[in-house]
Design a protein around this motif. Structure first.
Motif, PDB file in Angstrom:
ATOM      1  N   PRO A   1      38.553  45.193  38.376  1.00 36.94           N
ATOM      2  CA  PRO A   1      39.436  44.172  37.712  1.00 36.94           C
ATOM      3  C   PRO A   1      39.256  44.025  36.335  1.00 36.94           C
ATOM      4  CG  PRO A   1      38.095  42.969  39.130  1.00 36.94           C
ATOM      5  CD  PRO A   1      37.694  44.286  39.474  1.00 36.94           C
TER       6      PRO A   1
ATOM      7  N   TYR B   1      44.489  36.842  38.214  1.00 35.00           N
ATOM      8  CA  TYR B   1      45.778  37.276  37.525  1.00 35.00           C
ATOM      9  C   TYR B   1      46.839  36.098  37.684  1.00 35.00           C
ATOM     10  CZ  TYR B   1      43.495  41.695  37.172  1.00 35.00           C
ATOM     11  OH  TYR B   1      42.760  42.869  36.860  1.00 35.00           O
TER      12      TYR B   1
ATOM     13  N   ASP C   1      47.852  45.900  33.254  1.00 32.22           N
ATOM     14  CA  ASP C   1      46.614  45.921  34.086  1.00 32.22           C
ATOM     15  C   ASP C   1      46.928  45.023  35.317  1.00 32.22           C
ATOM     16  OD1 ASP C   1      47.088  43.680  32.307  1.00 32.22           O
ATOM     17  OD2 ASP C   1      44.880  42.751  32.604  1.00 32.22           O
TER      18      ASP C   1
ATOM     19  N   GLN D   1      46.356  46.192  39.121  1.00 28.76           N
ATOM     20  CA  GLN D   1      45.686  45.428  40.363  1.00 28.76           C
ATOM     21  C   GLN D   1      46.200  45.156  41.744  1.00 28.76           C
ATOM     22  OE1 GLN D   1      42.372  44.457  40.009  1.00 28.76           O
ATOM     23  NE2 GLN D   1      42.214  43.753  42.075  1.00 28.76           N
TER      24      GLN D   1
ATOM     25  N   CYS E   1      45.606  46.405  45.531  1.00 29.09           N
ATOM     26  CA  CYS E   1      45.707  45.513  46.612  1.00 29.09           C
ATOM     27  C   CYS E   1      46.738  45.996  47.557  1.00 29.09           C
ATOM     28  CB  CYS E   1      46.039  44.029  45.975  1.00 29.09           C
ATOM     29  SG  CYS E   1      44.387  43.378  45.153  1.00 29.09           S
TER      30      CYS E   1
END
Length: 328
Positions: free
Chosen positions: A281, A286, A313, A317, A321
């Motif tokens: 990360p 976030y 970014d 992420q 996920c």
């Protein structure tokens, strides 16, 4: 004796002379300003004036030239390290407001990395910007935490500052965020809680604590947030939800603390009880302010809505996920 003349602008009109001078001459306190007025070292329209005298647009304030030295802040100078504004991502700008896309890990008022200084430098070096006021200085109109990214609004005029502040206060301006939270948020939830100062120092800041109830002896602030699930994912047995947050209040760490209270902390936000994010990360957590909604008829000439896309970014992420952002 030589004097420097300064012309009062629209935003200075009908204000007391000492109040205008206090903001304009930020390095001088009121007792010193009173003394300078008594001695005639500061004049209004070339005559001695009392502190309570009203200033109007077009009036000339004359200040003894020797009072200005290299440390004077009467003419706002941004430090040289802020002269390069390539990192200032401007989303919207008119004569009243400047809206930027705040990057991750930047403070608003920091002495070495503050976005406020970047904004002052940008305006100072922008030929199209003319601040006609002596007693008004551009500034941030709301807060975003250091680790929160997205839309951040600065004032460029007193009219803009007053209108935006009132809009936040009476909820005619809406702020929305995207956040990656831990666990599965099954349905839309409306959170009405109280925030108190926990007093715990975490990485240089004091945490706050969201509570569903507080005692009569506790100092607290009411906060209200709506959390709406957008998309779901799973990685290494851990479930995640991409959620949209709409806030009616703007308390410090409001989304972070309320999310934790309601069992869905921002993924990676260990200060508020979440597990560390896996993979690589680029952030601790976030959270992005992605949307500002304004009244359709407003005096500042603003569009109904200003939005920005998720940062690369953040999208990366989400993909890690297992979350598909196509529903955005």
């Amino acid at each position: 004796m030589d004097f420097k003349d300064f012309t009062a602008g629209k935003d200075d009109s009908d204000r007391r002379l000492d109040r205008v001078l206090r903001i304009f001459l930020q390095e001088k306190g009121l007792p010193e300003i009173y003394k300078l007025l008594r001695k005639g070292l500061i004049k209004l329209n070339h005559k001695k004036a009392k502190p309570e005298t009203r200033v109007f647009e077009g009036d000339v304030i004359s200040i003894a030239a020797f009072l200005f030295d290299e440390n004077s802040t009467a003419e706002t100078e941004a430090p040289s390290e802020y002269q390069n504004n390539e990192k200032l991502k401007i989303v919207f700008e008119n004569e009243h407001l400047l809206i930027i896309d705040k990057p991750y890990d930047r403070t608003v008022h920091g002495k070495t990395d503050g976005l406020y200084q970047d904004v002052l430098s940008y305006l100072k070096n922008n030929p199209s910007y003319k601040n006609s006021s002596l007693s008004f200085t551009p500034g941030p109109l709301h807060r975003l935490d250091r680790r929160t990214t997205g839309l951040l609004v600065f004032s460029k005029s007193l009219e803009g500052a007053r209108w935006f502040t009132e809009g936040i206060k009476n909820h005619t301006i809406q702020k929305k965020y995207y956040g990656l939270v831990q666990g599965k948020l099954f349905e839309k939830e409306n959170w009405k809680d109280f925030i108190t100062d926990s007093g715990e120092n975490e990485d240089g800041f004091y945490k706050v604590e969201a509570k569903s109830e507080v005692s009569e002896n506790e100092k607290s602030a009411a906060c209200e947030t709506t959390a709406t699930p957008i998309s779901f994912g799973k990685q290494n047995g851990q479930e995640y939800t991409l959620a949209e947050f709409s806030i009616k209040t703007g308390r410090k760490h409001q989304i972070r603390s309320q999310s934790a209270l309601h069992k869905h902390p921002l993924a990676g936000d260990t200060a508020y009880g979440a597990k560390k994010l896996t993979g690589s990360p680029s952030r601790e957590f976030y959270l992005q302010a992605y949307c500002l909604k304004f009244p359709k008829e407003n005096p500042l000439g603003l569009p109904d809505c200003i939005k920005i896309s998720l940062s690369p970014d953040f999208i990366g992420q989400l993909q890690f996920c297992g979350i598909n952002k196509s529903s955005l």
